[in-house]
Write a protein that holds these residues in place. Structure first.
Motif, mmCIF file in Angstrom:
data_model
loop_
_atom_site.group_PDB
_atom_site.id
_atom_site.type_symbol
_atom_site.label_atom_id
_atom_site.label_comp_id
_atom_site.label_asym_id
_atom_site.label_seq_id
_atom_site.Cartn_x
_atom_site.Cartn_y
_atom_site.Cartn_z
ATOM 1 N N GLN A 19 15.904 5.783 -13.712
ATOM 2 C CA GLN A 19 15.232 7.065 -13.492
ATOM 3 C C GLN A 19 13.996 7.207 -14.373
ATOM 4 O O GLN A 19 12.929 7.608 -13.907
ATOM 5 C CB GLN A 19 16.190 8.222 -13.774
ATOM 6 N N LEU A 20 14.139 6.852 -15.643
ATOM 7 C CA LEU A 20 13.023 7.008 -16.568
ATOM 8 C C LEU A 20 11.877 6.064 -16.217
ATOM 9 O O LEU A 20 10.704 6.434 -16.304
ATOM 10 C CB LEU A 20 13.491 6.772 -18.000
ATOM 11 N N ALA A 21 12.215 4.842 -15.810
ATOM 12 C CA ALA A 21 11.176 3.884 -15.431
ATOM 13 C C ALA A 21 10.419 4.362 -14.203
ATOM 14 O O ALA A 21 9.185 4.258 -14.125
ATOM 15 C CB ALA A 21 11.806 2.511 -15.173
ATOM 16 N N PHE A 22 11.137 4.919 -13.232
ATOM 17 C CA PHE A 22 10.504 5.393 -12.005
ATOM 18 C C PHE A 22 9.664 6.641 -12.284
ATOM 19 O O PHE A 22 8.526 6.764 -11.820
ATOM 20 C CB PHE A 22 11.572 5.677 -10.951
ATOM 21 N N LEU A 23 10.224 7.567 -13.066
ATOM 22 C CA LEU A 23 9.481 8.776 -13.411
ATOM 23 C C LEU A 23 8.207 8.442 -14.167
ATOM 24 O O LEU A 23 7.189 9.107 -14.010
ATOM 25 C CB LEU A 23 10.353 9.706 -14.260
ATOM 26 N N LYS A 26 10.206 13.832 -9.534
ATOM 27 C CA LYS A 26 8.988 13.020 -9.438
ATOM 28 C C LYS A 26 8.180 13.517 -8.244
ATOM 29 O O LYS A 26 8.618 13.409 -7.098
ATOM 30 C CB LYS A 26 9.344 11.543 -9.275
ATOM 31 N N SER A 27 7.005 14.040 -8.513
ATOM 32 C CA SER A 27 6.239 14.700 -7.460
ATOM 33 C C SER A 27 5.413 13.747 -6.610
ATOM 34 O O SER A 27 5.014 14.094 -5.506
ATOM 35 C CB SER A 27 5.310 15.750 -8.073
ATOM 36 N N THR A 60 0.820 -1.224 0.000
ATOM 37 C CA THR A 60 0.000 0.000 0.000
ATOM 38 C C THR A 60 0.851 1.272 0.000
ATOM 39 O O THR A 60 0.385 2.337 0.382
ATOM 40 C CB THR A 60 -0.919 0.028 1.242
ATOM 41 N N SER A 61 2.109 1.175 -0.429
ATOM 42 C CA SER A 61 3.060 2.283 -0.233
ATOM 43 C C SER A 61 3.056 3.331 -1.334
ATOM 44 O O SER A 61 3.640 4.395 -1.171
ATOM 45 C CB SER A 61 4.474 1.731 -0.087
ATOM 46 N N GLY A 62 2.439 3.041 -2.490
ATOM 47 C CA GLY A 62 2.582 3.948 -3.616
ATOM 48 C C GLY A 62 4.024 3.957 -4.115
ATOM 49 O O GLY A 62 4.841 3.136 -3.691
ATOM 50 N N PRO A 63 4.403 4.861 -5.030
ATOM 51 C CA PRO A 63 5.791 4.940 -5.501
ATOM 52 C C PRO A 63 6.753 5.116 -4.325
ATOM 53 O O PRO A 63 6.554 5.995 -3.484
ATOM 54 C CB PRO A 63 5.788 6.163 -6.414
#
Length: 449
Positions: free
Chosen positions: A261-265, A284-285, A218-221
């Motif tokens: 970085q791109l995958a996470f963004l 990443k907001s 349940t943590s989100g990104p």
């Protein structure tokens, strides 16, 4: 163009945040400025707008290639002339950039590049109006240790060049060091603020992996920070059986780190297991959770890293998985990394140390008398030791966590000590099936303004 016209026509904004306005107004007085803004507080605009308004040309010193490229890509997206120079460019790329350097308004580089003869000869020919030092705390935190070229930045600053230093991370010592090592008296504009949307907690679970697995549902990104690259990889291997994530650390290639970085963004992965380098320049907001598997080296490092959560202003959480045994790792790393009095005496007597230590000591001797070098080495060691002890106090949860981080009120609405344990349920991660946007990202770096 006026400030309002630049904001509207280039950035698409109607107004500045109050903190940004205060910093920009100070810069427009012509004074050298040290601006302290919270992570996610819009530091980049604070130097870009004054440079654009003055029709100037800025040399922007940044600590990481990822940070350079992120900012260059964003400036190019805005159709502004920007370029970065770093070690991963091949000879032909560098030659082309050098040939066209006068055409760029923002030139990004590292302190190591600025120490080369080629760089100094090139910079001397440019009509630079501004020297911008992003993540300026690195001057103090890294300059005496493994990035000694930060101590040479003052040699690049020429008369008439305005200095703009920006950071989210500074205490009184760091502020003094920035002024002393740049050999300038910078006007301090402190607009930092407590991040009340980030709930702080400490967990002393004997099974850290089980704790992380229970969070990830349940943590989100999520970013999970480690002090050990080995343990970073080990935990990722275990987590990847159930969750979609990647690792990020210094042993990876530049291309692999960009892919992470791109995958996470792009929300194509749920988590990143990372060492401390990850996060600078990752705009990443919607990071909802930051976990520290190991206790970081200082409160300042912790503030910076947890500040990467909740940059959109929505609720987020920061969890330290505290274990006293981890502090032994931190103390050992400190012993291994710091230059000792013995190292300095061996160096003076002509002993052959590692190339890295030889370079660090050579730069220190170029900036300080020998007696002062010893004082600097002792002071830095004891400063870092005290910082570790302060993080140990935080991990033992004996008072308001927010107060221990920010020295504010002794009771808050966003920490476990004051409010009790809270369980968050953020939006469940959903894998997004999209084409990898590396091609679009790389094209953006070469887009003409």
């Amino acid at each position: 163009m006026t400030t309002e016209e630049i904001l509207q026509n280039i950035y698409g904004f109607s107004e500045l945040r109050p903190s940004q306005k205060a910093v920009i107004e100070a810069i427009e007085t012509g004074r050298d400025v040290l601006a302290l803004l919270p992570t996610g507080g819009g530091k980049s605009l604070c130097y870009q707008l004054p440079v654009l308004k003055a029709a100037g040309r800025a040399l922007v010193v940044t600590p990481l290639i990822s940070l350079m490229e992120d900012q260059v890509a964003e400036l190019k997206r805005l159709r502004l002339k920007a370029v970065c120079i770093h070690s991963y460019l091949d000879i032909r790329e560098k030659r082309l950039i050098y040939h066209q350097l006068q055409d760029y308004q923002f030139i990004f580089c590292s302190p190591e590049w600025l120490a080369t003869d080629k760089a100094r000869a090139t910079v001397a020919q440019l009509n630079l109006t501004h020297m911008v030092i992003d993540e300026a705390h690195c001057i103090s935190e890294w300059g005496y240790d493994f990035r000694p070229h930060y101590l040479l930045l003052h040699e690049i600053i020429k008369p008439g060049m305005q200095v703009i230093a920006l950071t989210a991370t500074a205490d009184d010592k760091i502020i003094r060091d920035i002024n002393q090592l740049l050999r300038r008296e910078l006007l301090l504009i402190d607009k930092r603020e407590e991040r009340r949307n980030i709930f702080l907690s400490v967990c002393k679970s004997p099974d850290k992996l089980k704790e992380i697995e229970s969070l990830l549902d349940t943590s989100g990104p999520t970013i999970i920070y480690f002090s050990s690259k080995k343990r970073c990889n080990e935990v990722h291997q275990l987590l990847s059986k159930r969750y979609k994530g990647m690792t990020y650390h210094a042993d990876m290639t530049y291309e692999d780190r960009m892919s992470v970085q791109l995958a996470f963004l792009g929300d194509r992965i749920h988590y990143v297991c990372a060492t401390s380098a990850f996060g600078m320049g990752v705009n990443k907001s919607n990071v909802r959770t930051v976990v520290h598997y190991h206790t970081p080296k200082s409160v300042l490092q912790y503030i910076q890293e947890v500040g990467r959560a909740g940059r959109d202003g929505e609720e987020a959480q920061a969890i330290l998985l505290y274990d006293e045994e981890d502090l032994h790792l931190s103390y050992r790393l400190l012993q291994e990394e710091h230059l000792s009095e013995s190292d300095f005496n061996l160096y003076l007597n002509g002993a052959q140390l590692t190339a890295e230590k030889m370079e660090r000591l050579s730069i220190l001797r170029a900036n300080f008398p020998d007696r002062e070098v010893l004082n600097v080495l002792r002071k830095e060691y004891h400063t870092k030791l005290a910082a570790l002890r302060k993080m140990a106090e935080y991990g033992q949860l004996t008072a308001c966590l927010s107060h221990q981080l920010y020295n504010g009120e002794q009771s808050c609405t966003h920490c476990e000590y004051c409010q009790g344990r809270r369980l968050f349920t953020f939006e469940t991660f959903k894998e997004v099936h999209e084409n990898d946007d590396r091609v679009a990202y790389i094209k953006s770096l070469f887009k003409q303004g």
